[in-house]
Design a protein around this motif. Structure first.
Motif, mmCIF file in Angstrom:
data_model
loop_
_atom_site.group_PDB
_atom_site.id
_atom_site.type_symbol
_atom_site.label_atom_id
_atom_site.label_comp_id
_atom_site.label_asym_id
_atom_site.label_seq_id
_atom_site.Cartn_x
_atom_site.Cartn_y
_atom_site.Cartn_z
ATOM 1 N N TYR A 100 -3.954 2.544 -1.808
ATOM 2 C CA TYR A 100 -4.547 1.196 -1.868
ATOM 3 C C TYR A 100 -5.706 1.105 -0.873
ATOM 4 O O TYR A 100 -6.808 0.653 -1.194
ATOM 5 C CB TYR A 100 -3.520 0.126 -1.485
ATOM 6 N N MET A 101 -5.416 1.519 0.347
ATOM 7 C CA MET A 101 -6.418 1.450 1.413
ATOM 8 C C MET A 101 -7.685 2.183 0.988
ATOM 9 O O MET A 101 -8.797 1.677 1.119
ATOM 10 C CB MET A 101 -5.808 2.061 2.677
ATOM 11 N N GLN A 103 4.255 5.537 2.028
ATOM 12 C CA GLN A 103 3.066 5.651 2.872
ATOM 13 C C GLN A 103 1.877 6.121 2.024
ATOM 14 O O GLN A 103 0.733 5.728 2.275
ATOM 15 C CB GLN A 103 3.305 6.647 4.017
ATOM 16 N N VAL A 112 1.409 5.491 -1.198
ATOM 17 C CA VAL A 112 0.949 4.353 -1.996
ATOM 18 C C VAL A 112 0.073 3.442 -1.126
ATOM 19 O O VAL A 112 -1.013 3.013 -1.533
ATOM 20 C CB VAL A 112 2.149 3.562 -2.573
ATOM 21 N N SER A 113 0.529 3.177 0.102
ATOM 22 C CA SER A 113 -0.241 2.305 1.002
ATOM 23 C C SER A 113 -1.631 2.893 1.253
ATOM 24 O O SER A 113 -2.638 2.183 1.229
ATOM 25 C CB SER A 113 0.488 2.153 2.340
ATOM 26 N N MET A 114 -1.687 4.190 1.504
ATOM 27 C CA MET A 114 -2.966 4.819 1.801
ATOM 28 C C MET A 114 -3.874 4.875 0.576
ATOM 29 O O MET A 114 -5.095 4.836 0.688
ATOM 30 C CB MET A 114 -2.749 6.229 2.355
#
Lengths: 381, 401
Positions: free
Chosen positions: A298-299, A292, A294-296
């Motif tokens: 990127y975002m 989560q 890593v996803s954030m």
């Protein structure tokens, strides 16, 4: 929509990763931190010359390689994996950010010197009373002829002991916590009237309390508009937060991997402790937090270029996730290492210490939750 | 990395939005507005409209009717459906059975079953769980014995009980896991059978759930005769089919678009409801914090799903991050249900099921929120409970144990 990296970006990651794996072992780092000057100028020189990565996030006109936030993200994530203490964040992300967006006189010259590894910047923004309110400033900059005179005390300036320059927030007008009246200056670290009290930080950096006593700077030292630089400060700090999130992803990845490896080796009750379901589920929950994060991250990097409000929301949301992950993954990594996790000789504790400091860097989880709430749901009633 | 939509994507969004606006059946909107249960025909009507457009099975391989959409288009399509509050396409045939058929089926089986699944002609149900086989699915006992019929053809005679069969009361056909070899290891003796639900010996019995709904059923099989050609893949290798399903089509499982819509609803309710201090509930610092944290977690889930989609489209297949979508997605759906119920205070309590929205008690938006909350507890239990999901991730992704 595109979540892939260009070939150049993948090469950048490989370059940094392979250099660090050859030259930045845990033992080498630990030895360097214990000795003076507490960092390794030769690593920085290698970043500049051998790897040529200090220009990755600058435009070609500015002597860089034409990249931007994604390049910073990649470098910072790799730095996080190796717990790099050399001043990429302060110099390239923050210093470079102010020079790119504020475009002061001489910016191109300074950027050139950053890329060459000759200029190192410490960001002197915090003050003892200010906590995470960037405009809470007692430091003053009074107009004096064409230039300014600075007075004040800046708190915990990372990298200041060996910086060549300091970027300083100071008040040119307004009251202590007012949005108006905030200005930014770049000051020679060795200027007359600058004194420091240097110390190590718990997570391996060197930092200083910095005191300005009637420090004269020329008009060209001003970055951005006089008295109206708060939006610039917020923008650059948001970029620094994004980069710190990327660093955190590296740190979290190592915390998680280290815990997997350790529990597969450590035997108790006649079997590797990784066989126990209660530990397996804990490690899955750690894994979820890492992914989560890593996803954030990127975002956050994707949204750095959006409007001030969208950018700030995205950054604070990411920092909330990263802050929670640093606490959960860090604490559980130590817990699952048992007594070994408590020792200074194992790397895991050092990743935990960095993760813990990242939680509070540029605003705690609560600070960013409140900032996000204000932007998404309206200010407190 | 960027989030930009290409001109083609923007055009696709327009097409999807206007297609829904022009074709979504009014009766479904009316029934939703009256809080009325849907009939079998209601459920299938939207599926059939999409089938005519060629959009009922976008994720299938193109040769069987898939759309070859980019990840961005899939994302847009799920956003547009959620935005318009459409009903979902039933997953049993389209998402659960079809991948098994087009991966493991014979050419004859593909030709016989896939077109009807695509077009919404046949209602499928799932026969996996048994009273004694839940999380430990491989311990299932429903037995299929091979016999030669009077007509000289080969049949299986199936005996046993399946349970939690969702919407089985409407089913025309079911896909079942049955034990064909009682003597081998649990996973090794299972076969995958397709069974006509009108076969003699099948009885479907209603199970009423907490909120009062009829969603799941027991299915009893008493000497049910199934032609051998209705078995998918080899005898005793049905577990392979069941497992493959787990790996297929991770995206969508997270329910991001629907949860975004759910969050909007919570914000609407909390803007109307009053807090104890006066002023909207959404300004209450405690409630507001919960909404903000949920919103942030949903953003994290959304970007994890986008990473998964990007991995799928690049041909790398879904990465390890895809394994967390079910756990996080269902946790978020449940937290949304919780917040909505909490928001309406006293009016969570009245049980006004089947009375429509005009019963005059409490605000209309409070109708059914407690039921949604109760019913929503199933999401962390079904499809492999979230604890089983953690076992799978520990083993398959992290290499533990």
């Amino acid at each position: 929509m595109d979540f892939s990296f260009t070939d150049e970006q993948s090469m950048l990651r490989d370059t940094v990763a392979s250099y660090l794996s050859d030259n930045y072992s845990f033992d080498a780092r630990r030895a360097a931190l214990k000795a003076e000057p507490g960092w390794r100028p030769e690593v920085w020189k290698a970043f500049a010359d051998e790897l040529g990565i200090l220009g990755a996030a600058f435009s070609e006109e500015q002597g860089g390689l034409g990249g931007g936030p994604t390049e910073n993200m990649i470098v910072m994530e790799e730095c996080g994996k190796a717990l790099v203490v050399e001043p990429y964040l302060g110099t390239v992300v923050i210093g470079g950010g102010f020079l790119k967006h504020g475009k002061p006189a001489g910016a191109d010259d300074l950027i050139g010197k950053i890329v060459a590894g000759e200029v190192i910047i410490g960001f002197a923004y915090g003050e003892p009373q200010a906590r995470y309110t960037w405009q809470d400033l007692k430091t003053t900059a009074k107009k004096d002829g064409a230039g300014y005179v600075l007075n004040g005390h800046k708190a915990v300036v990372i990298g200041a002991p060996y910086a060549t320059h300091l970027i300083v927030t100071a008040r040119t007008g307004g009251s202590q916590r007012e949005a108006n009246g905030v200005s930014v200056f770049i000051v020679d670290r060795n200027a007359k009237g600058v004194t420091t009290r240097d110390y190590p930080t718990v997570d391996g950096f060197r930092a200083s309390e910095v005191y300005f006593e009637n420090v004269s700077v020329p008009a060209e030292a001003l970055i951005g508009s006089e008295g109206a630089a708060l939006p610039l400060v917020e923008k650059v700090i948001d970029e620094a937060i994004a980069a710190t999130c990327a660093e955190a992803c590296g740190v979290l990845t190592r915390l998680h991997e280290g815990t997997l490896d350790y529990t597969k080796q450590r035997k108790q009750f006649g079997q590797p402790i990784s066989q126990f379901q209660v530990l397996q589920h804990r490690m899955v929950d750690m894994f979820i937090q890492v992914e989560q994060s890593v996803s954030m991250t990127y975002m956050a990097h994707i949204k750095l270029g959006e409007s001030d409000v969208e950018r700030a929301k995205a950054i604070s949301a990411a920092k909330v996730q990263i802050g929670k992950a640093c606490k959960f993954v860090g604490q559980n990594a130590i817990q699952l290492h048992g007594g070994m996790g408590m020792t200074d000789e194992m790397a895991i504790g050092h990743y935990f210490k960095r993760a813990t400091m990242i939680e509070g860097a540029f605003g705690s989880t609560d600070h960013h939750l409140a900032r996000y709430e204000g932007l998404s749901l309206g200010k407190a009633a | 990395m960027n989030l930009d939509f290409s001109p083609e994507d923007v055009a696709f969004r327009e097409e999807a939005r206007s297609f829904i606006a022009e074709n979504y059946p009014q009766i479904l909107r009316d029934k939703a507005a009256r809080n009325e249960d849907l009939t079998k025909e209601d459920y299938l009507s939207w599926h059939r409209i999409l089938a005519k457009k060629g959009w009922s099975v976008p994720s299938w391989p193109k040769e069987f009717g898939g759309c070859d959409w980019t990840p961005t288009q899939k994302y847009i399509w799920s956003e547009e459906q959620a935005r318009a509050d459409t009903i979902g396409i039933l997953p049993f045939g389209v998402a659960m059975l079809a991948p098994v058929v087009y991966t493991f089926g014979t050419p004859e089986q593909k030709a016989k079953f896939l077109p009807d699944i695509r077009d919404g002609n046949i209602w499928w149900c799932q026969g996996y769980s048994e009273p004694g086989a839940g999380s430990d699915l491989a311990s299932l006992k429903t037995k299929a014995e091979r016999v030669t019929g009077d007509d000289g053809k080969e049949y299986y005679i199936v005996n046993g009980q399946k349970t939690w069969t969702t919407l089985g009361q409407h089913a025309d056909w079911g896909f079942f896991l049955v034990r064909t070899d009682p003597d081998s290891k649990p996973q090794a003796g299972i076969s995958f059978l397709l069974i006509d639900m009108k076969s003699p010996g099948i009885e479907v019995r209603r199970i009423t759930t907490l909120e009062g709904g009829h969603e799941v059923n027991d299915v009893f099989l008493d000497n049910v005769k199934v032609p051998v050609e209705n078995r998918i893949f080899h005898e005793n290798q049905g577990w392979t089919c069941a497992k493959a399903l787990l790996a297929h089509e991770r995206s969508g499982i997270a329910g991001v678009a629907r949860s975004k819509r759910g969050l909007e609803r919570v914000r609407e309710i909390a803007s109307t409801e009053q807090s104890d201090m006066g002023g909207p509930l959404l300004a209450d610092p405690f409630f507001k914090r919960k909404v903000a944290e949920l919103e942030i977690d949903l953003t994290a889930l959304e970007f994890t799903e986008l990473r998964t989609l990007a991995g799928e489209s690049s041909g790398k297949g879904p990465g390890p991050e895809s394994s967390i979508l079910k756990i996080k997605g269902t946790e978020i759906q449940q937290r949304l249900n919780e917040l909505a119920l909490e928001a309406v205070g006293h009016y969570g309590a009245p049980y006004m099921r089947d009375l429509g929205h005009n019963h005059g008690v409490g605000p209309v938006y409070a109708d059914g929120l407690a039921g949604d909350y109760f019913n929503g507890r199933k999401t962390s239990i079904y499809g492999g409970s979230n604890e089983i999901q953690r076992n799978i991730i520990a083993k398959m992704v992290l290499g533990l144990g």
